[in-house]
Design a protein around this motif. Structure first.
Motif, PDB file in Angstrom:
ATOM      1  N   THR A   1     -41.391  11.609   7.134  1.00 22.20           N
ATOM      2  CA  THR A   1     -41.116  12.843   6.401  1.00 22.20           C
ATOM      3  C   THR A   1     -41.965  14.023   6.859  1.00 22.20           C
ATOM      4  OG1 THR A   1     -42.716  12.246   4.668  1.00 22.20           O
ATOM      5  CG2 THR A   1     -40.427  11.568   4.345  1.00 22.20           C
TER       6      THR A   1
ATOM      7  N   ILE B   1     -36.715   8.535  13.009  1.00 24.51           N
ATOM      8  CA  ILE B   1     -35.596   8.755  12.089  1.00 24.51           C
ATOM      9  C   ILE B   1     -34.308   8.090  12.565  1.00 24.51           C
ATOM     10  CG2 ILE B   1     -36.526  10.909  11.198  1.00 24.51           C
ATOM     11  CD1 ILE B   1     -34.538  12.380  12.970  1.00 24.51           C
TER      12      ILE B   1
ATOM     13  N   ASN C   1     -47.051  11.084   6.245  1.00 25.80           N
ATOM     14  CA  ASN C   1     -45.996  10.099   6.511  1.00 25.80           C
ATOM     15  C   ASN C   1     -45.342  10.346   7.871  1.00 25.80           C
ATOM     16  OD1 ASN C   1     -43.051   9.048   6.332  1.00 25.80           O
ATOM     17  ND2 ASN C   1     -44.110   8.013   4.664  1.00 25.80           N
TER      18      ASN C   1
ATOM     19  N   ILE D   1     -41.647  13.562  11.368  1.00 24.35           N
ATOM     20  CA  ILE D   1     -40.238  13.413  11.800  1.00 24.35           C
ATOM     21  C   ILE D   1     -40.153  12.445  12.984  1.00 24.35           C
ATOM     22  CG2 ILE D   1     -38.096  14.654  12.233  1.00 24.35           C
ATOM     23  CD1 ILE D   1     -39.489  15.544   9.733  1.00 24.35           C
TER      24      ILE D   1
ATOM     25  N   LEU E   1     -35.186  14.044   0.483  1.00 30.28           N
ATOM     26  CA  LEU E   1     -36.500  13.434   0.257  1.00 30.28           C
ATOM     27  C   LEU E   1     -37.611  14.332   0.799  1.00 30.28           C
ATOM     28  CD1 LEU E   1     -38.113  10.968  -0.694  1.00 30.28           C
ATOM     29  CD2 LEU E   1     -37.740   9.949   1.564  1.00 30.28           C
ATOM     30  N   ILE E   2     -37.413  14.859   2.002  1.00 29.37           N
ATOM     31  CA  ILE E   2     -38.415  15.764   2.584  1.00 29.37           C
ATOM     32  C   ILE E   2     -38.564  17.016   1.724  1.00 29.37           C
ATOM     33  CG2 ILE E   2     -38.898  17.246   4.583  1.00 29.37           C
ATOM     34  CD1 ILE E   2     -37.555  15.108   6.327  1.00 29.37           C
TER      35      ILE E   2
ATOM     36  N   LEU F   1     -32.410  11.799   3.596  1.00 30.13           N
ATOM     37  CA  LEU F   1     -33.718  12.064   4.189  1.00 30.13           C
ATOM     38  C   LEU F   1     -34.117  13.529   3.999  1.00 30.13           C
ATOM     39  CD1 LEU F   1     -35.918  10.589   5.730  1.00 30.13           C
ATOM     40  CD2 LEU F   1     -34.754  11.163   7.863  1.00 30.13           C
TER      41      LEU F   1
ATOM     42  N   ILE G   1     -40.586  16.101  -1.428  1.00 25.59           N
ATOM     43  CA  ILE G   1     -42.022  15.905  -1.159  1.00 25.59           C
ATOM     44  C   ILE G   1     -42.711  17.241  -0.917  1.00 25.59           C
ATOM     45  CG2 ILE G   1     -43.662  14.954   0.518  1.00 25.59           C
ATOM     46  CD1 ILE G   1     -41.769  12.585   0.881  1.00 25.59           C
ATOM     47  N   ARG G   2     -42.088  18.120  -0.143  1.00 19.79           N
ATOM     48  CA  ARG G   2     -42.730  19.396   0.188  1.00 19.79           C
ATOM     49  C   ARG G   2     -42.698  20.382  -0.979  1.00 19.79           C
ATOM     50  NH1 ARG G   2     -41.709  20.286   6.663  1.00 19.79           N
ATOM     51  NH2 ARG G   2     -42.165  18.134   7.223  1.00 19.79           N
TER      52      ARG G   2
ATOM     53  N   VAL H   1     -40.017   5.017   3.340  1.00 23.04           N
ATOM     54  CA  VAL H   1     -38.916   5.970   3.514  1.00 23.04           C
ATOM     55  C   VAL H   1     -37.607   5.238   3.784  1.00 23.04           C
ATOM     56  CG1 VAL H   1     -38.023   7.821   4.979  1.00 23.04           C
ATOM     57  CG2 VAL H   1     -40.434   7.813   4.318  1.00 23.04           C
TER      58      VAL H   1
END
Length: 218
Positions: free
Chosen positions: A18, A24, A15, A21, A190-191, A187, A194-195, A140
């Motif tokens: 995310t 943003i 993405n 970066i 969210l990151i 944000l 996901i990680r 996102v």
């Protein structure tokens, strides 16, 4: 199969927001409501696809020394067209988006895909790559916009979900969610989420502390 990977890869696994970066600034500026976020997503995705197609078509005729100037000129022209279309058919939304549609010209995502992919691939794969990155970017922004509008105003797309105390309801709007820093918080969470699931996206540590550093600090 490669075409499908080019399309869906940027949506989650690679993405642009995310993982890389990129782009943003938009997440901070236009995600106070789902409506502005959706229009911004449509504008950026349209510019991204069209720009990648044009740049890919003429890539063999662009001198290397002036390629960035040519790319920016093409992208800026497309952004002006998109801005004028929004102003013509959705004037109120154009006023709410203010200068941020125009700032697509400086969006790292658009120029990055033109330089990294469209300049080295035929039009069809370039358009698929642009569509995939546009969808990843849109996903996102809409997620960030969802939480900011819902908890900041109690609405989604302007429609009441939580009746606020100002209208006789129970919900107390979180004004912080309508400020730019809240986009960073959403944000960042969210990151992190996901990680936590896709651990392959976690970057390796740049350097290790010297052995014994922690003990000496105590």
């Amino acid at each position: 199969m490669n075409a499908l990977r080019t399309l869906y890869g940027p949506i989650i696994d690679n993405n642009p927001v995310t993982l890389q970066i990129l782009g943003i600034c938009s997440a901070l500026a236009v995600t106070t409501s789902m409506s502005t976020a959706a229009i911004m997503c449509l504008a950026l995705t349209a510019v991204l696809i069209t720009g990648s197609a044009i740049i890919s078509l003429i890539r063999r005729h662009i001198p290397t020394s002036i390629r960035l100037i040519v790319q920016i000129t093409i992208i800026a022209s497309l952004v002006i067209v998109a801005d004028q279309i929004i102003e013509a058919f959705a004037f109120e939304m154009s006023q709410r988006l203010s200068i941020f549609v125009g700032l697509i010209v400086t969006n790292c995502l658009v120029l990055g895909r033109a330089e990294a992919f469209a300049m080295h691939n035929p039009p069809a794969p370039s358009m698929l790559d642009a569509l995939g990155n546009g969808l990843g970017y849109s996903l996102v922004l809409l997620i960030v916009g969802f939480f900011r509008e819902l908890f900041g105003a109690g609405t989604l797309f302007g429609q009441t979900v939580f009746l606020t105390i100002y209208d006789g309801g129970w919900f107390v709007p979180l004004n912080l969610m309508l400020l730019a820093p809240s986009a960073f918080f959403v944000l960042g969470l969210l990151i992190w989420a996901i990680r936590s699931v896709r651990t392959a996206q976690v970057e390796p540590v740049d350097f290790d502390l010297e052995p014994g550093t922690k003990e000496r600090a105590k």
